[in-house]
Scaffold this motif. Structure first.
Motif, PDB file in Angstrom:
ATOM      1  N   PRO A  76      45.330  50.568  41.051  1.00  0.00           N
ATOM      2  CA  PRO A  76      45.218  51.773  41.261  1.00  0.00           C
ATOM      3  C   PRO A  76      45.133  52.888  40.003  1.00  0.00           C
ATOM      4  N   LEU A  77      44.578  53.852  39.970  1.00  0.00           N
ATOM      5  CA  LEU A  77      44.394  55.002  38.992  1.00  0.00           C
ATOM      6  C   LEU A  77      45.556  54.926  38.068  1.00  0.00           C
ATOM      7  N   THR A  78      46.645  54.968  38.732  1.00  0.00           N
ATOM      8  CA  THR A  78      47.914  55.271  38.024  1.00  0.00           C
ATOM      9  C   THR A  78      48.244  54.214  37.035  1.00  0.00           C
ATOM     10  N   TYR A  79      48.034  52.908  37.510  1.00  0.00           N
ATOM     11  CA  TYR A  79      48.180  51.691  36.839  1.00  0.00           C
ATOM     12  C   TYR A  79      47.522  51.547  35.600  1.00  0.00           C
ATOM     13  N   SER A  80      46.081  52.300  35.512  1.00  0.00           N
ATOM     14  CA  SER A  80      45.417  52.268  34.407  1.00  0.00           C
ATOM     15  C   SER A  80      45.896  52.933  33.283  1.00  0.00           C
ATOM     16  N   VAL A  81      46.865  53.827  33.277  1.00  0.00           N
ATOM     17  CA  VAL A  81      47.393  54.664  32.227  1.00  0.00           C
ATOM     18  C   VAL A  81      48.836  54.090  31.878  1.00  0.00           C
ATOM     19  N   VAL A  82      49.344  53.177  32.489  1.00  0.00           N
ATOM     20  CA  VAL A  82      50.623  52.503  32.247  1.00  0.00           C
ATOM     21  C   VAL A  82      50.882  52.320  30.739  1.00  0.00           C
ATOM     22  N   TYR A  83      49.897  51.558  30.110  1.00  0.00           N
ATOM     23  CA  TYR A  83      50.134  51.002  28.902  1.00  0.00           C
ATOM     24  C   TYR A  83      49.352  51.947  27.726  1.00  0.00           C
ATOM     25  N   HIS A  84      48.989  53.079  28.195  1.00  0.00           N
ATOM     26  CA  HIS A  84      48.584  53.996  27.141  1.00  0.00           C
ATOM     27  C   HIS A  84      49.545  54.510  26.280  1.00  0.00           C
ATOM     28  N   MET A 127      47.011  51.698  49.566  1.00  0.00           N
ATOM     29  CA  MET A 127      47.802  52.502  48.602  1.00  0.00           C
ATOM     30  C   MET A 127      48.270  53.591  49.325  1.00  0.00           C
ATOM     31  N   PRO A 128      49.488  54.128  48.939  1.00  0.00           N
ATOM     32  CA  PRO A 128      49.772  55.429  49.662  1.00  0.00           C
ATOM     33  C   PRO A 128      48.993  56.605  49.027  1.00  0.00           C
ATOM     34  N   ASP A 129      49.228  57.766  49.692  1.00  0.00           N
ATOM     35  CA  ASP A 129      48.423  58.859  49.193  1.00  0.00           C
ATOM     36  C   ASP A 129      48.533  59.237  47.972  1.00  0.00           C
ATOM     37  N   ALA A 130      50.064  58.718  47.391  1.00  0.00           N
ATOM     38  CA  ALA A 130      50.465  59.286  46.012  1.00  0.00           C
ATOM     39  C   ALA A 130      49.108  58.575  44.976  1.00  0.00           C
ATOM     40  N   ASP A 131      48.363  57.777  45.261  1.00  0.00           N
ATOM     41  CA  ASP A 131      47.482  57.248  44.470  1.00  0.00           C
ATOM     42  C   ASP A 131      46.458  56.527  45.385  1.00  0.00           C
ATOM     43  N   SER A 132      45.483  57.237  45.603  1.00  0.00           N
ATOM     44  CA  SER A 132      44.200  56.647  46.586  1.00  0.00           C
ATOM     45  C   SER A 132      43.075  56.349  45.689  1.00  0.00           C
ATOM     46  N   PHE A 133      43.114  56.503  44.538  1.00  0.00           N
ATOM     47  CA  PHE A 133      41.915  56.249  43.559  1.00  0.00           C
ATOM     48  C   PHE A 133      41.895  54.768  42.879  1.00  0.00           C
ATOM     49  N   VAL A 134      40.892  54.077  42.905  1.00  0.00           N
ATOM     50  CA  VAL A 134      40.948  52.724  42.424  1.00  0.00           C
ATOM     51  C   VAL A 134      40.129  52.681  41.207  1.00  0.00           C
ATOM     52  N   VAL A 135      40.370  51.950  40.241  1.00  0.00           N
ATOM     53  CA  VAL A 135      39.769  51.727  38.877  1.00  0.00           C
ATOM     54  C   VAL A 135      39.221  50.446  38.760  1.00  0.00           C
ATOM     55  N   THR A 136      38.151  49.865  38.696  1.00  0.00           N
ATOM     56  CA  THR A 136      37.547  48.564  38.350  1.00  0.00           C
ATOM     57  C   THR A 136      37.434  48.307  36.980  1.00  0.00           C
ATOM     58  N   SER A 137      38.169  47.298  36.485  1.00  0.00           N
ATOM     59  CA  SER A 137      38.176  46.909  35.263  1.00  0.00           C
ATOM     60  C   SER A 137      37.442  45.529  35.039  1.00  0.00           C
ATOM     61  N   SER A 138      37.141  45.232  33.932  1.00  0.00           N
ATOM     62  CA  SER A 138      36.918  43.862  33.453  1.00  0.00           C
ATOM     63  C   SER A 138      37.565  43.254  32.186  1.00  0.00           C
ATOM     64  N   CYS A 139      37.671  42.049  32.114  1.00  0.00           N
ATOM     65  CA  CYS A 139      38.467  41.222  31.032  1.00  0.00           C
ATOM     66  C   CYS A 139      37.479  40.619  30.327  1.00  0.00           C
ATOM     67  N   GLU A 140      37.198  40.934  29.115  1.00  0.00           N
ATOM     68  CA  GLU A 140      36.270  40.066  28.232  1.00  0.00           C
ATOM     69  C   GLU A 140      36.708  38.876  27.929  1.00  0.00           C
ATOM     70  N   GLU A 141      37.926  38.531  27.951  1.00  0.00           N
ATOM     71  CA  GLU A 141      38.413  37.142  27.551  1.00  0.00           C
ATOM     72  C   GLU A 141      38.330  36.247  28.940  1.00  0.00           C
ATOM     73  N   CYS A 142      38.659  36.617  29.936  1.00  0.00           N
ATOM     74  CA  CYS A 142      38.486  35.609  31.240  1.00  0.00           C
ATOM     75  C   CYS A 142      37.110  36.026  32.026  1.00  0.00           C
ATOM     76  N   LEU A 143      36.428  37.017  31.641  1.00  0.00           N
ATOM     77  CA  LEU A 143      35.213  37.414  32.373  1.00  0.00           C
ATOM     78  C   LEU A 143      35.473  37.881  33.810  1.00  0.00           C
ATOM     79  N   ARG A 144      36.454  38.241  34.227  1.00  0.00           N
ATOM     80  CA  ARG A 144      36.826  38.489  35.523  1.00  0.00           C
ATOM     81  C   ARG A 144      36.870  40.089  35.580  1.00  0.00           C
ATOM     82  N   GLU A 145      36.538  40.733  36.995  1.00  0.00           N
ATOM     83  CA  GLU A 145      36.625  41.913  37.332  1.00  0.00           C
ATOM     84  C   GLU A 145      37.774  42.220  38.290  1.00  0.00           C
ATOM     85  N   TYR A 146      38.667  43.191  38.009  1.00  0.00           N
ATOM     86  CA  TYR A 146      39.951  43.247  38.940  1.00  0.00           C
ATOM     87  C   TYR A 146      39.901  44.985  39.300  1.00  0.00           C
ATOM     88  N   ASN A 147      40.650  45.031  40.274  1.00  0.00           N
ATOM     89  CA  ASN A 147      40.723  46.641  40.745  1.00  0.00           C
ATOM     90  C   ASN A 147      42.237  46.816  40.713  1.00  0.00           C
TER      91      ASN A 147
END
Length: 111
Positions: free
Chosen positions: A23-31, A1-21
């Motif tokens: 960018p930090l900015t993407y984690s707030v889009v649907y807030h 990722m570009p320097d604009a967003d160099s942090f990664v968030v690991t999340s998990s989906c309880e429905e599909c039981l998968r984890e995914y990574n």
């Protein structure tokens, strides 16, 4: 990722039981504050796939930075025109505070 967003968030989906990574900015889009910010500007982010946001990061309209450590804290800034939404996150990438900022005559005004 570009320097604009160099942090990664690991999340998990309880429905599909998968984890995914993502960018930090993407984690707030649907807030709720982000959805409202873009809705008021004629953009429905809930109708877009996450992959459609790459240009926002690459054009540095979305940025993130670490603002504190021990515990870690972050700030994500979403920009649209002269307006900004600043989201403050804790060490678990949970939004703890938001603020809107508007540029007027070269200076920012908080609302």
């Amino acid at each position: 990722m570009p320097d604009a967003d160099s942090f990664v968030v690991t999340s998990s989906c309880e429905e599909c039981l998968r984890e995914y990574n993502s960018p930090l900015t993407y984690s707030v889009v649907y807030h709720p504050a982000s959805v409202a910010f873009y809705w008021e500007r004629g953009i429905d982010v809930t109708a877009q796939g996450i992959w459609e946001f790459h240009e926002y990061v690459h054009e540095e309209r979305w940025t993130s930075e670490q603002t504190a450590s021990d515990p870690d804290e972050y700030e994500v800034v979403l920009r649209h025109g002269d307006d900004e939404l600043r989201l403050h996150l804790d060490s678990t990438a949970t939004v703890v505070r938001t603020e809107r900022v508007r540029r007027e005559s070269g200076e920012f005004r908080r609302s």
